[in-house]
Design a protein around this motif. Sequence first.
Motif, PDB file in Angstrom:
ATOM      1  N   ASN A 140      23.680  12.857   6.263  1.00 21.40           N
ATOM      2  CA  ASN A 140      24.579  12.679   5.114  1.00 21.40           C
ATOM      3  C   ASN A 140      24.077  11.648   4.109  1.00 21.40           C
ATOM      4  OD1 ASN A 140      25.111  10.786   7.179  1.00 21.40           O
ATOM      5  ND2 ASN A 140      27.151  10.354   6.387  1.00 21.40           N
ATOM      6  N   VAL A 141      22.919  11.015   4.365  1.00 24.01           N
ATOM      7  CA  VAL A 141      22.370  10.044   3.402  1.00 24.01           C
ATOM      8  C   VAL A 141      20.900  10.349   3.102  1.00 24.01           C
ATOM      9  CG1 VAL A 141      24.009   8.189   3.899  1.00 24.01           C
ATOM     10  CG2 VAL A 141      21.937   8.379   5.276  1.00 24.01           C
ATOM     11  N   TRP A 142      20.596  11.625   2.980  1.00 18.29           N
ATOM     12  CA  TRP A 142      19.194  11.983   2.714  1.00 18.29           C
ATOM     13  C   TRP A 142      18.740  11.595   1.314  1.00 18.29           C
ATOM     14  CZ3 TRP A 142      17.680  17.215   5.486  1.00 18.29           C
ATOM     15  CH2 TRP A 142      17.531  16.955   6.859  1.00 18.29           C
ATOM     16  N   GLY A 143      19.669  11.394   0.401  1.00 16.43           N
ATOM     17  CA  GLY A 143      19.269  10.890  -0.910  1.00 16.43           C
ATOM     18  C   GLY A 143      18.631   9.517  -0.771  1.00 16.43           C
ATOM     19  N   MET A 144      19.223   8.655   0.039  1.00 16.80           N
ATOM     20  CA  MET A 144      18.647   7.337   0.278  1.00 16.80           C
ATOM     21  C   MET A 144      17.348   7.445   1.070  1.00 16.80           C
ATOM     22  SD  MET A 144      18.803   4.134  -0.347  1.00 16.80           S
ATOM     23  CE  MET A 144      20.481   3.707  -0.848  1.00 16.80           C
ATOM     24  N   ALA A 145      17.283   8.398   1.993  1.00 18.35           N
ATOM     25  CA  ALA A 145      16.054   8.581   2.775  1.00 18.35           C
ATOM     26  C   ALA A 145      14.871   8.851   1.862  1.00 18.35           C
ATOM     27  CB  ALA A 145      16.239   9.723   3.769  1.00 18.35           C
ATOM     28  N   VAL A 146      15.084   9.685   0.858  1.00 21.19           N
ATOM     29  CA  VAL A 146      14.025  10.008  -0.106  1.00 21.19           C
ATOM     30  C   VAL A 146      13.708   8.789  -0.970  1.00 21.19           C
ATOM     31  CG1 VAL A 146      13.473  11.441  -2.112  1.00 21.19           C
ATOM     32  CG2 VAL A 146      14.589  12.467  -0.107  1.00 21.19           C
ATOM     33  N   GLU A 147      14.745   8.057  -1.366  1.00 27.04           N
ATOM     34  CA  GLU A 147      14.558   6.885  -2.229  1.00 27.04           C
ATOM     35  C   GLU A 147      13.729   5.801  -1.549  1.00 27.04           C
ATOM     36  OE1 GLU A 147      15.202   6.073  -5.328  1.00 27.04           O
ATOM     37  OE2 GLU A 147      16.152   7.970  -5.850  1.00 27.04           O
ATOM     38  N   VAL A 148      13.942   5.587  -0.247  1.00 30.50           N
ATOM     39  CA  VAL A 148      13.230   4.499   0.434  1.00 30.50           C
ATOM     40  C   VAL A 148      11.735   4.781   0.485  1.00 30.50           C
ATOM     41  CG1 VAL A 148      13.010   3.152   2.539  1.00 30.50           C
ATOM     42  CG2 VAL A 148      15.254   3.888   1.801  1.00 30.50           C
ATOM     43  N   GLU A 149      11.351   6.043   0.705  1.00 27.20           N
ATOM     44  CA  GLU A 149       9.926   6.377   0.692  1.00 27.20           C
ATOM     45  C   GLU A 149       9.322   6.058  -0.673  1.00 27.20           C
ATOM     46  OE1 GLU A 149       7.231  10.373   0.770  1.00 27.20           O
ATOM     47  OE2 GLU A 149       8.587  10.115   2.485  1.00 27.20           O
ATOM     48  N   GLN A 150      10.046   6.408  -1.740  1.00 26.56           N
ATOM     49  CA  GLN A 150       9.555   6.123  -3.089  1.00 26.56           C
ATOM     50  C   GLN A 150       9.511   4.624  -3.349  1.00 26.56           C
ATOM     51  OE1 GLN A 150       8.434   8.637  -5.263  1.00 26.56           O
ATOM     52  NE2 GLN A 150       7.551   6.804  -6.215  1.00 26.56           N
ATOM     53  N   LEU A 151      10.481   3.904  -2.830  1.00 27.29           N
ATOM     54  CA  LEU A 151      10.529   2.447  -2.994  1.00 27.29           C
ATOM     55  C   LEU A 151       9.260   1.804  -2.452  1.00 27.29           C
ATOM     56  CD1 LEU A 151      11.987  -0.352  -3.359  1.00 27.29           C
ATOM     57  CD2 LEU A 151      12.986   0.034  -1.079  1.00 27.29           C
ATOM     58  N   TYR A 152       8.903   2.133  -1.222  1.00 34.62           N
ATOM     59  CA  TYR A 152       7.710   1.526  -0.626  1.00 34.62           C
ATOM     60  C   TYR A 152       6.441   1.930  -1.371  1.00 34.62           C
ATOM     61  CZ  TYR A 152       9.763  -0.656   3.554  1.00 34.62           C
ATOM     62  OH  TYR A 152      10.442  -1.477   4.424  1.00 34.62           O
ATOM     63  N   ARG A 153       6.404   3.169  -1.817  1.00 40.03           N
ATOM     64  CA  ARG A 153       5.215   3.614  -2.561  1.00 40.03           C
ATOM     65  C   ARG A 153       5.103   2.844  -3.873  1.00 40.03           C
ATOM     66  NH1 ARG A 153       4.431   9.950  -2.572  1.00 40.03           N
ATOM     67  NH2 ARG A 153       4.706   9.439  -0.373  1.00 40.03           N
ATOM     68  N   ASP A 154       6.233   2.656  -4.564  1.00 38.82           N
ATOM     69  CA  ASP A 154       6.232   1.915  -5.824  1.00 38.82           C
ATOM     70  C   ASP A 154       5.863   0.442  -5.606  1.00 38.82           C
ATOM     71  OD1 ASP A 154       7.005   4.246  -7.072  1.00 38.82           O
ATOM     72  OD2 ASP A 154       9.109   3.659  -7.302  1.00 38.82           O
ATOM     73  N   ALA A 155       6.120  -0.062  -4.397  1.00 37.60           N
ATOM     74  CA  ALA A 155       5.801  -1.457  -4.089  1.00 37.60           C
ATOM     75  C   ALA A 155       4.335  -1.655  -3.731  1.00 37.60           C
ATOM     76  CB  ALA A 155       6.679  -1.953  -2.941  1.00 37.60           C
ATOM     77  N   GLY A 156       3.573  -0.563  -3.655  1.00 36.77           N
ATOM     78  CA  GLY A 156       2.143  -0.675  -3.395  1.00 36.77           C
ATOM     79  C   GLY A 156       1.719  -0.330  -1.989  1.00 36.77           C
ATOM     80  N   LEU A 157       2.642   0.158  -1.157  1.00 42.69           N
ATOM     81  CA  LEU A 157       2.266   0.576   0.190  1.00 42.69           C
ATOM     82  C   LEU A 157       1.423   1.846   0.104  1.00 42.69           C
ATOM     83  CD1 LEU A 157       2.914  -0.252   3.184  1.00 42.69           C
ATOM     84  CD2 LEU A 157       4.655   1.555   3.142  1.00 42.69           C
ATOM     85  N   PRO A 158       0.346   1.957   0.896  1.00 45.81           N
ATOM     86  CA  PRO A 158      -0.449   3.184   0.891  1.00 45.81           C
ATOM     87  C   PRO A 158       0.438   4.419   1.113  1.00 45.81           C
ATOM     88  CG  PRO A 158      -1.566   1.492   2.149  1.00 45.81           C
ATOM     89  CD  PRO A 158      -0.219   0.928   1.790  1.00 45.81           C
ATOM     90  N   GLN A 159       0.042   5.532   0.523  1.00 45.97           N
ATOM     91  CA  GLN A 159       0.898   6.708   0.383  1.00 45.97           C
ATOM     92  C   GLN A 159       1.569   7.166   1.677  1.00 45.97           C
ATOM     93  OE1 GLN A 159      -0.916   9.942  -1.686  1.00 45.97           O
ATOM     94  NE2 GLN A 159       0.800  11.330  -1.369  1.00 45.97           N
ATOM     95  N   ASN A 160       0.853   7.204   2.762  1.00 45.02           N
ATOM     96  CA  ASN A 160       1.410   7.759   3.998  1.00 45.02           C
ATOM     97  C   ASN A 160       1.774   6.708   5.039  1.00 45.02           C
ATOM     98  OD1 ASN A 160       1.330  10.620   3.406  1.00 45.02           O
ATOM     99  ND2 ASN A 160      -0.911  10.405   3.415  1.00 45.02           N
ATOM    100  N   ALA A 161       1.800   5.440   4.629  1.00 40.66           N
ATOM    101  CA  ALA A 161       2.132   4.374   5.584  1.00 40.66           C
ATOM    102  C   ALA A 161       3.619   4.333   5.900  1.00 40.66           C
ATOM    103  CB  ALA A 161       1.663   3.020   5.054  1.00 40.66           C
ATOM    104  N   PHE A 162       4.444   4.894   5.035  1.00 42.49           N
ATOM    105  CA  PHE A 162       5.865   5.105   5.315  1.00 42.49           C
ATOM    106  C   PHE A 162       6.231   6.498   4.830  1.00 42.49           C
ATOM    107  CE2 PHE A 162      10.294   5.462   4.397  1.00 42.49           C
ATOM    108  CZ  PHE A 162      10.941   4.721   5.362  1.00 42.49           C
TER     109      PHE A 162
END
Length: 459
Positions: free
Chosen positions: A160-182
């Motif tokens: 029921n919170v898959w919108g946030m699930a998608v957002e968190v992956e984008q958050l880490y990517r935007d923060a500079g984490l390598p693409q597949n590390a999260f």
Amino acid sequence: MSDSNQTINPATEEVIETYSLISREEAEGIVDQCHEAFSGWRQTRFLDRANVLRKTAELIRERKNEYAALMTREMGKTLAQGKQECDLCAAICEYTADQGAQVLADEPRNIDGGRGLVTYQPQGVIYGIQPWNFPLYQVIRYSAANLMAGNTVLLKHAANVWGMAVEVEQLYRDAGLPQNAFRTLLISHDVSDAVIEHKRVRGVTLTGSPGAGRIVAEKAGKALKKSVMELGSNDAYLVLADADIEKAVKFSVQGRVYNAGQTCVAAKRFIIDDAVYDQFRDAYVAAMKNVTFGDPTDPQTDIGPMARKDLRDGLHDQVRKSIDAGATCLLGGEIPEGKGCYYPPTVLENVTPGQPAYDAELFGPVAALIRVKDKAEAIAVANDSVYGLGGGIFSADEAEAIRIARDELDTGMVNINGYNLALPNMPFGGVKESGYGREHGGFGMLEFVNVKGVMISDG
């Protein structure tokens, strides 16, 4: 089985979004990609990992209003509490960044004929299965610690919170984490079982019910993989004869209704010394009457709807069964008419063993009042539970309250004369059917590392 999932706004019961589930093959491909990312991420410096987490904190604060609004739409949290959740997540990232190098530093040891070295090495892909009640915090809590340790991370979030699930992956990517590390996995329970068994997954962490914990821990154990379980509870708050009743009522209301009571470490059972029982009960019921429930976007609303209709109906069933078994309803206890998964602030007394309000976890805004004759009985009743996550003590004798908290209460955490949800620098976790393992306070960084001993001989 459906190959799609819909998120539903619990205040309006309207569909928010439809998501396509990925197949087992696609999920296993993502696991492999996450493992490949580990080979590079594990070699990064602590400073570089910390910088990613500091940037994550910065972005969470920038996006606070957006994330809070998403939480409100998906699971009914009030906007104010969603913003508080974001602030906590940013603080966790910064604490982890600040403390990581020290927590994970190599340690010298003396050994006969040489010297020893203890080193904390990352193990690989850590799989997290997380609930909906704190949609951002539950993810940040385990992922920040493991990324700091050099692991890479997978997430299966509540449907029921898959919108946030998608957002968190984008958050880490935007923060500079390598693409597949999260990576976030939009998958079914069956596919999740395959992920647990995947040879590249090295650890499993779950926050959820004891029932879910038993299933996931068994599957992880069968695959000889370490797990961390943060499960439910029916936390007891002791109101002793010398308690400041005004303060006890204030924090006991806050502890019961925060996040509409949908918190594993919420105050749920209130165990009150007979000497102050009537005074506390009357003041508590009066205060609970003033708790407003309704539209979670309205700044005047104290609690929004429960996250799903089935959860609201299940809570009501527990209330009715408790009343049928002898409990008295002093406030609330009725499902309101109209749309939305709402449940009113509810207070039960004459709560005794055999009732759900005494034995089980009531995951919503329902308080159970239990009268005891003295401090010794209060401690015994508090410990008379299969759970052991948090708890609290209200007493003017701080030294004695600390002694009870330290030596008597069989829980992972205790509040004294207050209520705290989670703090970045204090351990979080429980005992008994509330699970095992610890997060926060640096402990989470050490849950999924290889504690390696290196012995160097002289000469």
